[in-house]
Scaffold this active site. Structure first.
Site, PDB file in Angstrom:
ATOM      1  N   GLU A 169      29.270  47.458  43.340  1.00 48.69           N
ATOM      2  CA  GLU A 169      28.983  47.335  41.875  1.00 48.69           C
ATOM      3  C   GLU A 169      29.002  48.809  41.425  1.00 48.69           C
ATOM      4  O   GLU A 169      29.446  48.951  40.208  1.00 48.69           O
ATOM      5  CB  GLU A 169      28.071  46.386  41.519  1.00 48.69           C
ATOM      6  CG  GLU A 169      28.190  44.940  42.184  1.00 48.69           C
ATOM      7  CD  GLU A 169      29.400  44.217  41.017  1.00 48.69           C
ATOM      8  OE1 GLU A 169      29.813  44.882  40.285  1.00 48.69           O
ATOM      9  OE2 GLU A 169      29.431  43.110  41.562  1.00 48.69           O
ATOM     10  N   ARG A 193      31.931  50.368  38.620  1.00 44.00           N
ATOM     11  CA  ARG A 193      31.435  50.282  37.146  1.00 44.00           C
ATOM     12  C   ARG A 193      30.813  51.725  36.490  1.00 44.00           C
ATOM     13  O   ARG A 193      31.372  52.286  35.715  1.00 44.00           O
ATOM     14  CB  ARG A 193      30.222  49.353  36.968  1.00 44.00           C
ATOM     15  CG  ARG A 193      30.602  47.734  37.221  1.00 44.00           C
ATOM     16  CD  ARG A 193      29.591  46.866  36.931  1.00 44.00           C
ATOM     17  NE  ARG A 193      29.830  45.658  37.576  1.00 44.00           N
ATOM     18  CZ  ARG A 193      29.752  44.454  36.795  1.00 44.00           C
ATOM     19  NH1 ARG A 193      29.016  44.232  35.672  1.00 44.00           N
ATOM     20  NH2 ARG A 193      29.728  43.285  37.699  1.00 44.00           N
ATOM     21  N   ASP A 236      39.287  39.371  46.689  1.00 44.31           N
ATOM     22  CA  ASP A 236      40.422  39.502  45.739  1.00 44.31           C
ATOM     23  C   ASP A 236      40.825  40.876  45.794  1.00 44.31           C
ATOM     24  O   ASP A 236      41.906  41.262  46.039  1.00 44.31           O
ATOM     25  CB  ASP A 236      39.810  39.157  44.529  1.00 44.31           C
ATOM     26  CG  ASP A 236      38.340  39.564  44.040  1.00 44.31           C
ATOM     27  OD1 ASP A 236      37.845  40.344  45.030  1.00 44.31           O
ATOM     28  OD2 ASP A 236      37.780  39.393  43.019  1.00 44.31           O
ATOM     29  N   GLU A 289      40.300  38.971  34.122  1.00 42.34           N
ATOM     30  CA  GLU A 289      41.448  38.993  34.971  1.00 42.34           C
ATOM     31  C   GLU A 289      42.674  38.463  34.516  1.00 42.34           C
ATOM     32  O   GLU A 289      43.753  38.962  34.789  1.00 42.34           O
ATOM     33  CB  GLU A 289      41.177  38.287  36.273  1.00 42.34           C
ATOM     34  CG  GLU A 289      40.249  38.726  37.384  1.00 42.34           C
ATOM     35  CD  GLU A 289      38.804  38.638  36.641  1.00 42.34           C
ATOM     36  OE1 GLU A 289      37.792  39.652  37.266  1.00 42.34           O
ATOM     37  OE2 GLU A 289      38.304  37.897  35.967  1.00 42.34           O
TER      38      GLU A 289
END
Length: 633
Positions: free
Chosen positions: A219, A223, A369, A538
């Protein structure tokens, strides 16, 4: 004016009661100026003709001569004559026509006005462009509204709780929303936001990095590190000026060299996740102040998390000149290349202690993913090495997409929506018709992998598309349709976090999305625990990529519908937008959380979807999984 005016003969016999009354005398004189009388006379009997001649003689003695041709264009006379011939055949007695109100004829425009009318028609044809510009501005206004809520109530916190008007730290306390939003503000030209975010970063971020405790490697990389590196380029670092991105460098904001220095400081601390692990697989958590790392409580890392760091670390090595970031990150994929797979598909967990996959759960949703996304994106990023030492990444991606098509793609019943399911117990276990909203990244990735960022038209003209590329493009469009229907099937027009699909041989039912008018209401099941919406990006991400590649305007229209639903149901008047608990009921209950990716991804992709294609072109930039764009090598 040679052409007849744009007016239908259906209006000739229309009796509008609002027409003002006219005298019999005026009726007769106006009737004589039309071609209908001449037309009827040619077909009348001798007796009727003599009566007509008598009436004409009387009128001739009373009124001066008129040139009927002066009042009616010749083209319109011919049109009226043809129409009247048909009327005569239906009604033999036409004498009463003299006593009926004639039709009002449309005015004959002067040549200058006719030209202006044509210009107006041309402007109407081009109005969609101005409409999309207007819609793009609506997205910018939404971004500023979201930022204002964060700035007023949560500045310096990771995320805003817009309903309770306070901040919360769930990502390590580095002010994640500030960094995630910065490049969005630069792209949109939101100068005040750029200035406010830049000032906060300069004053606070370096100190926080050196003092904060535990953060998640994945993360924080996508980010915070990704946001710093993207803003570095868009702020003019590495000569990142308008020439390549299409975005002018703003005078306000943090200097690019400051952003780079902070990024290096952060990355040096994150590297401990790699160097502390006994294998090439990094630990999941880092203690920033100690420059130390440790595994998650269960000892495992997510496959997607360890393989979704490389775009960021590669780019940092490129701009800093220090190869250590690139070398450590790429060891992960070099290691995974050697591990056994199921038709290119991999389980969602991997052990840093053994370096092996754990379990058999295969899915393209959470924890799986972005592994597949980064295989092709890293290959695209390293343009200079695509056919040499990065070639193995494209081979891994190609094999994985074949596995997706063979093992995971199914169609729902009764309407045949194409979706990607899961194999919770591996390839020998039962298939699950479950699809996370996260899987909606896949249409964009498939399209990007097929054309490498250029338009489908250009790729076709240059014979660059293989049969497999075309299959992947078709699958991309089919899946994008399904992702859109996950929105339109609900009462709010917003997608749930997870959907299930009716398939042949599966008798399990469940509640629908609430929109009974949807054609696909019986295809999609939304279970009670899956009805929440987190403002995820998405689907609109894939619409953005597919619009750029296929140039099909439906993706813009779909994106606009989703944006309108966000505006209607998630906007908080005091500032910010909130996630929802249940998209199937109206009004939906608010969760009181604005995720950083709503500003960093969702609104950014919508803004780019409605804008010009020369802004961050896909053959020159690659977006990380948090929508931070990096230039292609």
């Amino acid at each position: 004016m040679s052409k007849s005016l744009p007016y239908s003969m259906r209006d000739v016999d229309y009796d509008n009661a609002k027409f003002r009354h006219r005298s019999r005398f005026k009726v007769i004189t106006q009737a004589l100026t039309t071609s209908s009388v001449r037309s009827d006379c040619a077909k009348c009997s001798l007796g009727k003709f003599l009566v007509l001649l008598l009436v004409c003689g009387l009128i001739y003695l009373i009124v001066p001569h008129r040139d009927s041709n002066s009042s009616v264009p010749s083209g319109l006379q011919n049109d009226l004559a043809i129409g009247e011939d048909k009327n005569v055949q239906r009604d033999a007695n036409k004498f009463g026509r003299f006593w009926r109100k004639p039709p009002r004829l449309p005015p004959q425009l002067p040549p200058a006005k006719v030209h202006n009318s044509s210009s107006n028609l041309n402007n109407e044809k081009s109005s969609p462009k101005s409409e999309w510009n207007s819609r793009q501005q609506k997205v910018k206004e939404a971004f500023i509204h979201a930022w204002s809520g964060y700035r007023n109530y949560a500045m310096g916190y990771d995320e805003l709780m817009p309903v309770s008007q306070r901040g919360t730290d769930g990502l390590g306390g580095l002010g994640a929303t500030v960094i995630d939003s910065l490049d969005t503000a630069i792209i949109m030209g939101a100068n005040d936001v750029v200035s406010e975010a830049g000032m906060w970063i300069e004053k606070n971020l370096m100190t926080r990095i050196s003092e904060k405790g535990q953060v998640n490697l994945f993360e924080t990389t996508i980010r915070v590190l990704g946001g710093l590196l993207s803003a570095y380029h868009l702020s003019g670092g590495e000569h990142g000026v308008k020439g390549d991105s299409g975005i002018p460098v703003l005078s306000k904001g943090t200097k690019p060299e400051v952003l780079l220095e902070i990024a290096k400081n952060l990355a040096d601390r994150l590297l401990s996740a790699f160097t502390s692990s006994p294998t090439a697989i990094p630990f999941s958590d880092v203690i920033l102040r100690d420059r130390s790392a440790h595994p998650a409580p269960d000892g495992l890392s997510s496959t997607s998390e360890v393989s979704t760091l490389q775009l960021e670390f590669n780019y940092l090595s490129q701009i800093s000149g220090d190869p250590k970031y690139h070398l450590e990150a790429m060891k992960v994929l070099e290691h995974i290349q050697k591990l056994p797979k199921v038709e290119g598909l991999v389980p969602i967990y991997i052990s840093p202690s053994s370096g092996q996959f754990s379990g058999e759960n295969i899915r393209l949703g959470s924890r799986g993913d972005s592994y597949y996304e980064y295989l092709v994106k890293i290959w695209i990023q390293r343009k200079d090495s695509r056919n040499s030492h990065m070639k193995y990444l494209h081979e891994m991606y190609t094999e994985a997409m074949r596995g997706v098509r063979h093992l995971l793609v199914r169609k729902s019943i009764p309407k045949g929506l194409v979706f990607v399911g899961e194999l919770p117990y591996g390839s020998k276990g039962a298939f699950s018709p479950k699809m996370d909203h996260l899987v909606c990244f896949l249409p964009g990735t498939l399209a990007l992998g097929a054309t490498k960022g250029i338009t489908k038209k250009k790729a076709t003209e240059n014979n660059l598309l293989t049969t497999e590329d075309l299959e992947n493009l078709k699958l991309a469009e089919d899946l994008a349709k399904t992702c859109f229907e996950m929105y339109s099937v609900t009462s709010t027009g917003l997608a749930p976090e997870i959907a299930y699909f009716h398939i042949e041989g599966d008798s399990e039912g469940g509640p629908d999305g609430g929109n009974k008018s949807s054609e696909y209401v019986k295809d999609i099941i939304i279970k009670h625990n899956d009805r929440h919406n987190l403002l995820r990006p998405e689907t609109v991400e894939s619409f953005f990529v597919l619009y750029r590649i296929t140039e099909d305007p439906k993706y813009r229209e779909w994106g606009w519908q989703i944006f309108e639903a966000f505006e209607k149901y998630t906007k908080v008047d005091s500032g910010g937008y909130t996630s929802l608990d249940d998209v199937t009921t109206i009004p939906p209950y608010k969760r009181d959380k604005m995720e950083t990716f709503f500003l960093g991804e969702t609104l950014k992709y919508l803004y780019l979807l409605f804008g010009e294609n020369n802004i961050l072109p896909l053959d020159k930039f690659v977006f990380n999984t948090e929508a931070h764009p990096f230039p292609i090598n």
